[in-house]
Design a protein around this motif. Structure first.
Motif: not given
Length: 240
Positions: A162-163, A174-175, A165, A115, A112, A178, A158-159, A171
């Motif tokens: 990721y977007e 990482t998801r 990044s 990201c 993260e 998570r 957090h989403e 993404a």
């Protein structure tokens, strides 16, 4: 039966003909993949607790499908680390020991953090506005004392990161990680100071990204996710 369940049931009938006229398999998600998504969401949301047994027959009946795609969904969940297959005992939501969880949080913190580093370099004005808007929404939700809602909106933040990044592979990975620790992150959110700490830490991340300071953004996000100091003590208390 809900529209979503009806859709899944209808696909069960279509699974026997997965090839199109050109002889190629459809790129649409299979029935097992859709079921995997439903169960993964339930695990991440805490509706299926670690250690819970997944009843193959009950799930098949709930979604109105045969047991074959349910078994395949279990295998997909096991491959992603969310479920353990225990032979005759069936599938069980994976329980993770404290030591392993701390290691997973360390890795997730770095992911993260990366990201955030990339977001500081690549974020668009629209994405920056979105990140700020979600943070403002999170501040409003915090006043409601609804921890589950706070957790859900926090995931939106957090989403959005990721977007921003602009790295789809990062993404996705990482998801996935998570989701494996989601049930435990939800527990930590219930600790007394976690909500106020989250708001403060998010503000630091946003400020660093807005300044396009990649190093500061990376550190702020890494420290936000990692289990250090009081965060570690809170986690161990929640885990116990």
């Amino acid at each position: 039966m809900s529209a979503r369940m009806s859709s899944i049931r209808a696909q069960d009938d279509a699974e026997c003909a997965p090839f199109g006229q050109d002889g190629l398999r459809s790129a649409a998600p299979t029935l097992a993949e859709k079921l995997r998504g439903e169960l993964e969401t339930a695990i991440a949301a805490g509706r299926l607790e670690p250690g819970s047994r997944l009843d193959e027959q009950e799930i098949a009946a709930r979604y109105g499908v045969s047991r074959t795609p349910v078994r395949e969904a279990f295998r997909l969940l096991a491959a992603s680390g969310l479920v353990e297959l225990r032979g005759r005992q069936g599938a069980v939501v994976r329980s993770i020991g404290a030591h392993a969880l701390i290691e997973m949080f360390q890795v997730m913190a770095e992911m993260e953090g990366l990201c955030a580093r990339l977001a500081a370099r690549r974020i668009t004005p629209a994405q920056m506005d979105k990140l700020r808007a979600i943070h403002e929404k999170l501040e409003q939700v915090a006043t409601l004392k609804d921890i589950d809602l706070f957790y859900d909106v926090n995931q939106e933040f957090h989403e959005a990161l990721y977007e921003a990044s602009a790295n789809a592979f990062l993404a996705d990975q990482t998801r996935r990680l998570r989701n494996q620790v989601a049930a435990y992150r939800r527990r930590v959110t219930r600790m007394p100071t976690r909500i106020s700490d989250t708001l403060r830490e998010h503000a630091e991340v946003i400020a660093a990204i807005a300044d396009h300071d990649a190093e500061r953004a990376h550190k702020a996000m890494r420290d936000h996710v990692n289990l250090l100091g009081d965060n570690l003590l809170d986690f161990l208390a929640a885990f116990g």
